[in-house]
Design a protein around this motif. Structure first.
Motif, short mmCIF file in Angstrom:
data_model
loop_
_atom_site.label_atom_id
_atom_site.label_comp_id
_atom_site.label_asym_id
_atom_site.label_seq_id
_atom_site.Cartn_x
_atom_site.Cartn_y
_atom_site.Cartn_z
N ALA A 67 0.89 -1.17 0.04
CA ALA A 67 0.03 0.08 -0.04
C ALA A 67 0.78 1.33 0.00
N ALA A 68 0.39 2.04 -0.98
CA ALA A 68 1.37 3.35 -1.08
C ALA A 68 2.85 2.88 -1.49
N CYS A 69 2.82 2.14 -2.53
CA CYS A 69 3.93 1.57 -3.00
C CYS A 69 5.13 2.38 -3.58
N SER A 113 0.73 -13.59 -5.51
CA SER A 113 0.38 -12.31 -6.24
C SER A 113 0.70 -10.98 -5.76
N LEU A 114 1.17 -10.02 -6.18
CA LEU A 114 1.96 -8.75 -5.63
C LEU A 114 1.03 -7.59 -6.39
N THR A 115 0.29 -6.62 -5.42
CA THR A 115 -0.48 -5.76 -5.74
C THR A 115 0.23 -4.46 -5.12
N GLY A 116 0.68 -3.39 -6.07
CA GLY A 116 0.84 -2.06 -5.30
C GLY A 116 -0.37 -1.06 -5.81
N LEU A 117 -0.74 -0.27 -4.49
CA LEU A 117 -1.69 0.92 -4.61
C LEU A 117 -1.02 2.23 -4.47
N ASP A 118 -1.41 3.01 -4.86
CA ASP A 118 -0.68 4.44 -4.75
C ASP A 118 -1.55 5.53 -5.26
N LEU A 119 -1.49 6.57 -4.78
CA LEU A 119 -2.24 7.83 -5.16
C LEU A 119 -1.58 8.34 -6.49
N SER A 120 -0.40 8.31 -6.63
CA SER A 120 0.27 9.00 -7.60
C SER A 120 0.60 8.24 -8.81
N LEU A 178 7.69 -5.97 -11.34
CA LEU A 178 7.71 -6.83 -10.20
C LEU A 178 6.20 -7.20 -9.75
N TYR A 179 5.39 -6.02 -9.92
CA TYR A 179 4.00 -6.22 -9.70
C TYR A 179 2.93 -6.79 -10.41
N ASP A 180 1.96 -7.61 -10.21
CA ASP A 180 0.86 -8.21 -10.95
C ASP A 180 0.05 -7.12 -11.34
N ARG A 181 -0.23 -6.17 -10.32
CA ARG A 181 -1.46 -5.35 -10.50
C ARG A 181 -1.04 -4.17 -9.73
N LEU A 182 -1.42 -2.84 -10.40
CA LEU A 182 -0.99 -1.54 -9.83
C LEU A 182 -2.30 -0.89 -9.99
N VAL A 183 -2.96 -0.43 -8.77
CA VAL A 183 -4.03 0.22 -8.75
C VAL A 183 -3.94 1.83 -8.39
N GLU A 184 -4.35 2.64 -9.07
CA GLU A 184 -4.34 4.21 -8.57
C GLU A 184 -5.36 4.55 -7.90
N GLY A 185 -4.98 5.22 -6.70
CA GLY A 185 -6.06 5.77 -5.89
C GLY A 185 -5.78 5.73 -4.31
N ASP A 186 -6.45 6.09 -3.88
CA ASP A 186 -6.50 6.21 -2.10
C ASP A 186 -6.13 4.86 -1.56
N MET A 187 -5.12 4.45 -0.70
CA MET A 187 -5.36 3.01 -0.48
C MET A 187 -6.47 2.59 0.44
N THR A 188 -6.76 3.41 1.33
CA THR A 188 -7.99 3.00 2.11
C THR A 188 -9.17 2.72 1.44
N ASP A 189 -9.52 3.56 0.34
CA ASP A 189 -10.52 3.04 -0.53
C ASP A 189 -10.29 1.91 -1.20
N THR A 190 -9.30 1.73 -1.87
CA THR A 190 -8.90 0.57 -2.63
C THR A 190 -8.95 -0.80 -1.82
N LEU A 191 -8.26 -0.76 -0.58
CA LEU A 191 -8.30 -1.75 0.26
C LEU A 191 -9.93 -2.38 0.74
N ASN A 192 -10.60 -1.39 0.80
CA ASN A 192 -12.11 -1.77 1.44
C ASN A 192 -12.77 -2.54 0.46
#
Ligand SMILES: C[S@@+](CC[C@H](N)C(=O)[O-])C[C@H]1O[C@@H](n2cnc3c(N)ncnc32)[C@H](O)[C@@H]1O
Length: 323
Positions: free
Chosen positions: A173-175, A190-197, A209-223
């Motif tokens: 989270a916030a990778c 599996s390795l997922t990266g989350l970041d706002l930027s 290295l990451y299987d999935r990268l998600v843009e957005g606020d980590m708290t919202d994404t984790l939920n």
């Protein structure tokens, strides 16, 4: 002799590779001018390149010159001396760094706490974070403090990375640019990266290295990912959160029972505070008692909490398990 000339003399001796003579001058200068900010600051900065054993020896000598015994009394003396200094942030951050390296966690926190101001009510806006990293992303990986911080983080994280390899579903989270990726990848199914930027995510993407990268606020994404993972890590980003509760609630939602949470968070002596960085940005800091209380309230049990340097500052490295 004016203090400036003494300091020039110390620097010349150091430049000529005569460290023992430089230290003799430093100790005599403290004896002669115990209240001099310049001289005490110089004595402190000299420790930055010393290995811990030598640093402890040097500080014992500095204590003797101040006619005090023990690191705690010396810390109190320096805190009083530095309090009115215009560069107090830099001085207390340095003192906190040194005490952390000497494994004097309580004193490191006490020193670092001197730079904290009261936590206001406003959160740090996501837009400001995105802007900050858009401006700094390109040089991020080249900063020694970022690399060293990442290294400390993954060294302590090693405790979470046990058992058979390639088995864990991991979220970073916030990778950021993906500095933790190389340590995580061998353990990840599996390795997922989350970041706002988006700028930082593009760099993480380049690591491959990451299987999935998600843009957005980590708290919202984790939920949005209930009970899907074994390990959640977060390095250098909970300091943007005024309230840790939504993040802990989201981590609880996202982790499988028995899943592990590992994150680094700047300390405060009591409750919480805010530190203003040299660059004029803000970071939230929390006491151990507050984090423990909140983690317990969200159903996490503590496995470990160690103070180690993060971005050259003392930071708790917390390891919790979802019960
Ligand atoms: C200091 S960097 C740390 C990056 C990486 N974890 C590391 O250790 O190198 C902080 C990162 O946190 C991200 N960040 C801050 N707040 C965030 C949030 N609420 N959700 C997702 N990412 C966030 C920033 O965009 C930035 O990439």
């Amino acid at each position: 002799m004016p203090h400036r000339i003494i300091i020039d003399q110390i620097n010349t001796l150091l430049g000529n590779n005569r460290p023992n003579e430089a230290l003799t001058v430093v100790y005599q200068a403290i004896l002669d001018h115990p209240h001099s900010l310049e001289i005490n600051t110089n004595a402190l900065y000299l420790t930055l390149n010393m290995p811990p054993a030598l640093c402890a020896q040097h500080l014992a000598q500095v204590s003797a010159c101040h006619h005090v015994v023990g690191l705690e009394t010396l810390t109190d003396k320096l805190i009083t001396l530095f309090s009115s200094h215009p560069e107090r942030y830099e001085l207390f951050a340095t003192l906190g760094n040194i005490l952390c390296r000497l494994e004097s966690a309580d004193l490191a926190i006490k020193s670092f706490d001197q730079v904290l101001i009261a936590a206001g009510s406003a959160d740090i806006a996501a837009k400001a974070i995105v802007g900050e990293y858009q401006a700094t992303a390109a040089s991020y990986d080249g900063v020694d403090a970022h690399q060293a911080s990442g290294q400390n983080f993954v060294t302590l994280l090693a405790e979470c990375l046990q058992g058979p390899r390639h088995r864990l579903n991991i979220v970073d989270a916030a990778c950021g640019s993906g500095l933790a990726g190389p340590a995580l990848r061998p353990w990840a199914a599996s390795l997922t990266g989350l970041d706002l930027s988006p700028t930082m995510l593009a760099m993480a993407d380049q690591t491959g290295l990451y299987d999935r990268l998600v843009e957005g606020d980590m708290t919202d994404t984790l939920n949005a990912m209930p009970e899907s993972a074994d390990l959640l890590i977060c390095a250098g980003a909970t300091c943007y959160l005024r309230d840790l509760a939504p993040f802990l609630a989201a981590a609880r939602t996202w982790l499988k029972p028995g899943g592990q949470l590992f994150f680094a968070d700047f300390p405060a002596l009591d409750g919480m505070g805010v530190k203003e960085t040299i660059g004029g940005t803000f970071r939230y800091c929390r006491s151990a008692a507050l984090t423990r209380e909140m983690a317990a309230a969200h159903g996490f049990s503590e496995l470990n909490g160690i103070l180690e340097l993060s971005f050259t500052l003392p930071a708790f490295h917390w390891h919790f398990r979802k019960e």
